[in-house]
Design a protein around this motif. Sequence first.
Motif, PDB file in Angstrom:
ATOM      1  N   GLY A  68       0.799  -1.219   0.000  1.00 46.21           N
ATOM      2  CA  GLY A  68       0.000   0.000   0.000  1.00 46.21           C
ATOM      3  C   GLY A  68       0.829   1.265   0.000  1.00 46.21           C
ATOM      4  O   GLY A  68       0.291   2.353   0.253  1.00 46.21           O
ATOM      5  N   ARG A  69       2.132   1.163  -0.329  1.00 43.86           N
ATOM      6  CA  ARG A  69       3.003   2.335  -0.393  1.00 43.86           C
ATOM      7  C   ARG A  69       2.958   2.925  -1.803  1.00 43.86           C
ATOM      8  O   ARG A  69       2.894   2.203  -2.790  1.00 43.86           O
ATOM      9  CB  ARG A  69       4.442   1.962  -0.048  1.00 43.86           C
ATOM     10  N   PHE A  70       2.995   4.260  -1.881  1.00 48.10           N
ATOM     11  CA  PHE A  70       2.972   4.928  -3.177  1.00 48.10           C
ATOM     12  C   PHE A  70       4.322   4.794  -3.871  1.00 48.10           C
ATOM     13  O   PHE A  70       5.381   5.062  -3.275  1.00 48.10           O
ATOM     14  CB  PHE A  70       2.634   6.416  -3.009  1.00 48.10           C
ATOM     15  N   LEU A  71       4.294   4.405  -5.159  1.00 45.95           N
ATOM     16  CA  LEU A  71       5.511   4.308  -5.956  1.00 45.95           C
ATOM     17  C   LEU A  71       5.560   5.407  -7.009  1.00 45.95           C
ATOM     18  O   LEU A  71       6.608   6.028  -7.204  1.00 45.95           O
ATOM     19  CB  LEU A  71       5.577   2.937  -6.646  1.00 45.95           C
ATOM     20  N   LEU A  72       4.444   5.654  -7.691  1.00 50.09           N
ATOM     21  CA  LEU A  72       4.355   6.704  -8.693  1.00 50.09           C
ATOM     22  C   LEU A  72       3.002   7.405  -8.539  1.00 50.09           C
ATOM     23  O   LEU A  72       2.006   6.787  -8.149  1.00 50.09           O
ATOM     24  CB  LEU A  72       4.457   6.126 -10.105  1.00 50.09           C
ATOM     25  N   VAL A  73       2.959   8.686  -8.878  1.00 49.77           N
ATOM     26  CA  VAL A  73       1.712   9.437  -8.841  1.00 49.77           C
ATOM     27  C   VAL A  73       1.759  10.484  -9.944  1.00 49.77           C
ATOM     28  O   VAL A  73       2.803  11.099 -10.177  1.00 49.77           O
ATOM     29  CB  VAL A  73       1.484  10.096  -7.457  1.00 49.77           C
ATOM     30  N   ASN A  74       0.649  10.685 -10.649  1.00 50.73           N
ATOM     31  CA  ASN A  74       0.658  11.702 -11.707  1.00 50.73           C
ATOM     32  C   ASN A  74       0.354  13.083 -11.133  1.00 50.73           C
ATOM     33  O   ASN A  74       0.075  13.241  -9.931  1.00 50.73           O
ATOM     34  CB  ASN A  74      -0.325  11.331 -12.827  1.00 50.73           C
ATOM     35  N   GLU A  75       0.380  14.090 -12.010  1.00 49.39           N
ATOM     36  CA  GLU A  75       0.247  15.477 -11.564  1.00 49.39           C
ATOM     37  C   GLU A  75      -1.106  15.734 -10.908  1.00 49.39           C
ATOM     38  O   GLU A  75      -1.187  16.363  -9.849  1.00 49.39           O
ATOM     39  CB  GLU A  75       0.430  16.407 -12.773  1.00 49.39           C
ATOM     40  N   THR A  76      -2.181  15.233 -11.521  1.00 43.67           N
ATOM     41  CA  THR A  76      -3.519  15.447 -10.948  1.00 43.67           C
ATOM     42  C   THR A  76      -3.654  14.767  -9.594  1.00 43.67           C
ATOM     43  O   THR A  76      -4.239  15.325  -8.658  1.00 43.67           O
ATOM     44  CB  THR A  76      -4.598  14.908 -11.908  1.00 43.67           C
ATOM     45  N   GLY A  77      -3.089  13.570  -9.483  1.00 43.41           N
ATOM     46  CA  GLY A  77      -3.154  12.856  -8.215  1.00 43.41           C
ATOM     47  C   GLY A  77      -2.492  13.619  -7.088  1.00 43.41           C
ATOM     48  O   GLY A  77      -2.947  13.569  -5.935  1.00 43.41           O
ATOM     49  N   ALA A  78      -1.417  14.334  -7.423  1.00 42.80           N
ATOM     50  CA  ALA A  78      -0.739  15.135  -6.399  1.00 42.80           C
ATOM     51  C   ALA A  78      -1.517  16.408  -6.096  1.00 42.80           C
ATOM     52  O   ALA A  78      -1.742  16.767  -4.938  1.00 42.80           O
ATOM     53  CB  ALA A  78       0.681  15.467  -6.856  1.00 42.80           C
ATOM     54  N   LEU A  79      -1.962  17.114  -7.163  1.00 41.95           N
ATOM     55  CA  LEU A  79      -2.644  18.394  -6.965  1.00 41.95           C
ATOM     56  C   LEU A  79      -3.932  18.249  -6.163  1.00 41.95           C
ATOM     57  O   LEU A  79      -4.222  19.074  -5.291  1.00 41.95           O
ATOM     58  CB  LEU A  79      -2.964  19.025  -8.322  1.00 41.95           C
ATOM     59  N   THR A  80      -4.712  17.224  -6.453  1.00 39.09           N
ATOM     60  CA  THR A  80      -5.998  17.087  -5.762  1.00 39.09           C
ATOM     61  C   THR A  80      -5.851  16.746  -4.286  1.00 39.09           C
ATOM     62  O   THR A  80      -6.785  16.963  -3.510  1.00 39.09           O
ATOM     63  CB  THR A  80      -6.861  16.001  -6.436  1.00 39.09           C
ATOM     64  N   THR A  81      -4.712  16.213  -3.896  1.00 41.10           N
ATOM     65  CA  THR A  81      -4.515  15.858  -2.493  1.00 41.10           C
ATOM     66  C   THR A  81      -3.733  16.914  -1.724  1.00 41.10           C
ATOM     67  O   THR A  81      -3.695  16.882  -0.497  1.00 41.10           O
ATOM     68  CB  THR A  81      -3.754  14.529  -2.378  1.00 41.10           C
ATOM     69  N   GLY A  82      -3.103  17.850  -2.456  1.00 40.85           N
ATOM     70  CA  GLY A  82      -2.324  18.891  -1.796  1.00 40.85           C
ATOM     71  C   GLY A  82      -0.893  18.487  -1.489  1.00 40.85           C
ATOM     72  O   GLY A  82      -0.100  19.313  -1.021  1.00 40.85           O
ATOM     73  N   TYR A  83      -0.530  17.219  -1.745  1.00 41.32           N
ATOM     74  CA  TYR A  83       0.831  16.744  -1.501  1.00 41.32           C
ATOM     75  C   TYR A  83       1.668  16.883  -2.777  1.00 41.32           C
ATOM     76  O   TYR A  83       1.132  16.903  -3.889  1.00 41.32           O
ATOM     77  CB  TYR A  83       0.823  15.266  -1.089  1.00 41.32           C
ATOM     78  N   THR A  84       2.976  16.940  -2.607  1.00 39.24           N
ATOM     79  CA  THR A  84       3.865  16.802  -3.757  1.00 39.24           C
ATOM     80  C   THR A  84       4.068  15.307  -4.011  1.00 39.24           C
ATOM     81  O   THR A  84       3.875  14.481  -3.104  1.00 39.24           O
ATOM     82  CB  THR A  84       5.216  17.464  -3.479  1.00 39.24           C
ATOM     83  N   PRO A  85       4.488  14.937  -5.240  1.00 37.37           N
ATOM     84  CA  PRO A  85       4.765  13.514  -5.494  1.00 37.37           C
ATOM     85  C   PRO A  85       5.785  12.949  -4.512  1.00 37.37           C
ATOM     86  O   PRO A  85       5.648  11.807  -4.052  1.00 37.37           O
ATOM     87  CB  PRO A  85       5.299  13.517  -6.929  1.00 37.37           C
ATOM     88  N   ALA A  86       6.813  13.747  -4.166  1.00 38.02           N
ATOM     89  CA  ALA A  86       7.836  13.275  -3.230  1.00 38.02           C
ATOM     90  C   ALA A  86       7.238  12.983  -1.862  1.00 38.02           C
ATOM     91  O   ALA A  86       7.605  12.004  -1.198  1.00 38.02           O
ATOM     92  CB  ALA A  86       8.953  14.308  -3.106  1.00 38.02           C
ATOM     93  N   GLU A  87       6.269  13.834  -1.425  1.00 35.95           N
ATOM     94  CA  GLU A  87       5.622  13.610  -0.122  1.00 35.95           C
ATOM     95  C   GLU A  87       4.769  12.351  -0.154  1.00 35.95           C
ATOM     96  O   GLU A  87       4.744  11.588   0.819  1.00 35.95           O
ATOM     97  CB  GLU A  87       4.769  14.828   0.252  1.00 35.95           C
ATOM     98  N   LEU A  88       4.053  12.138  -1.270  1.00 34.04           N
ATOM     99  CA  LEU A  88       3.214  10.946  -1.368  1.00 34.04           C
ATOM    100  C   LEU A  88       4.056   9.671  -1.358  1.00 34.04           C
ATOM    101  O   LEU A  88       3.610   8.633  -0.860  1.00 34.04           O
ATOM    102  CB  LEU A  88       2.370  11.001  -2.637  1.00 34.04           C
TER     103      LEU A  88
END
Length: 637
Positions: free
Chosen positions: A156-176
Amino acid sequence: MGGQKLLVLERDPQRADRIIRILMKQKPQPDIRTVTAAKALAPALGEKPDLILSAWTLPGGSCLDVLRILKEKELDIPLIIVTDEDDESRAVEALKHGAADYLPMDQLAQLNRAVAEALEKAEEQRRRKNLERGMQFTQFAYERAAIGIYWLNEAGRFLLVNETGALTTGYTPAELHQLAIADLDVNLTPRAWATLLTQLRSKPSVSFESVHRHKQGGLMAVEISANLFHSDGKNYILLFSRDITRRKKADEELQRMQRQVQHGKKMEALGRLAGGMAHEFNNMLMVIQNSAEFIAMDAKGDKTLQDYADQIMRTSKRAAALTSQLLAFSRKQQFELKVLDLNAALLDMIKWLRRLVRENVSLTADIHGSIGNIRIDPGELGQMVINLVMNAGDAMPSGGDLILSTRPQVLDEAYCKKQVGVRPGRYLMLSVQDTGQGMDQETCSHIFEPFFTTKENGTGLGLSIVFGIVQQNGGHIECISQKGKGTLFRLYLPQVDGPESTPGGTIHYDTLPRGSETILLVEDEPDVRISGVRTLEKQGYKVLCAQNGIEALALLEATPEPIHLLITDVIMPLLSGAELAKQVLKRRKGIKVLYTSAYPDGVIFSQHDVDVTSAFFIGKPFTIEEIAIKVRQVLDS
């Protein structure tokens, strides 16, 4: 090579013929077109051949010009140069410009092999380009997709996330990348994640709705599609997440509006029922009241009998006041301002207000001495109190205290300057206080707005109606509430100095207006008709009676002597009162018309096409005194 479309560019027909003979040895034979003139090149290329065999020297140019055209038009067509000039430098130059092969004429035995290799190499290049294009498209779609895309491992750990996935949650990809799905999704706890993995092993995709937690703490409704992906001996989970917060809110708003419409229809049906009941009650009350008056008229000094009759008449008037409340609820009551003793009116209401709240709600009245009078329609006053009491009861589902209070109050300049549209002066204050759930300040600021409601099945009209009635009567309303500590409404109504509106004193029936004219009475209720005939005959009139409009018209035709007045109920079977009056006036132009109804005239006239310019009206229930005065007034008009 079999079945391929081949284009041969050769200015020498003999050389072209040699090339074609070799190519045609293949089975199935290729489809071959030969071009010997420059002007035929463009149409031939428009047919998009699979392969071109070209001489070095061509009419108006060379094979290098053809290679340039292919490049400019982005045509991926392999070209083999077949020439009798065995020049190694030319071969290198041709290959640099994109030729697939270079074959001297003395090596034509290798032609079919060269063609096959060129076609195979071209097909491989096309597959590679398509794959690269697909990868570019996939990468572009992944990065620019309007939905969140998340790659996770089985833990259940995040490996990759796209731009929308990061923006809608308020996190940066690195934080996710430092978080697990349980940190983002409210519902995907470790146990729920394990259940999802089990489901994905038996079916390729699982869709569900959930809630994501924003970095700033807000919540977002999402629609998720979870997919299992296997690579390099490991399982990965691909989540597609779509923000559906607006859609959910829109759905909730639609459902709320549908509930309001359904509730409105229910209230409309109840209103019609209440209005119908009030109509029937008024008819019965008129018979009871008139009968009591007949008893009083015939008592002839019998005090005991007179007292009985008076008690019946008093009770009938109280019952008529209750039907007035029913008509107000059904929106079919016409308003009439009266001077009322606020304390007396409230105490009279308390008796039946207790039936509007639950048994676990204690309703009490805190009445302040003799505080004076107000001018208001009794029905409107009752409607305000009913709405406030019912709201208070709803705010105390587990029970509590509900207190109705009255106080005299002077609103001075200092107070009125802080309010909108409030004038200084003497007021009577009516308060409704509960110990219920209370409201926050934001809710309090909207409660008087039409259609604003905090109830699941509320219409949002109750308090706006209260506010409107208070404003129309020159008053002021304020709300004091605190979450968890109850609510207090204060209604300030202007105090008046005039005497309370009360019924007249003892009626002297022998002094009531009388007459000898002929009256046609049309009434579909038998008891009301009998009571009406008796009342009019006691006043000296000759009365013809009918139970409906058709019978009335027949009676009119059968009566040659003059008829001076038509008294008809507005609502009747077969023929309405308005239509009957039109028919009667066509036959007897001088007849006066008096309409009666248990509904008020303003409402009943507009609904039943009554000519208001020449209409007289008396509402049921009416007393002998009222009908005697009204009949004489109409006849003398």
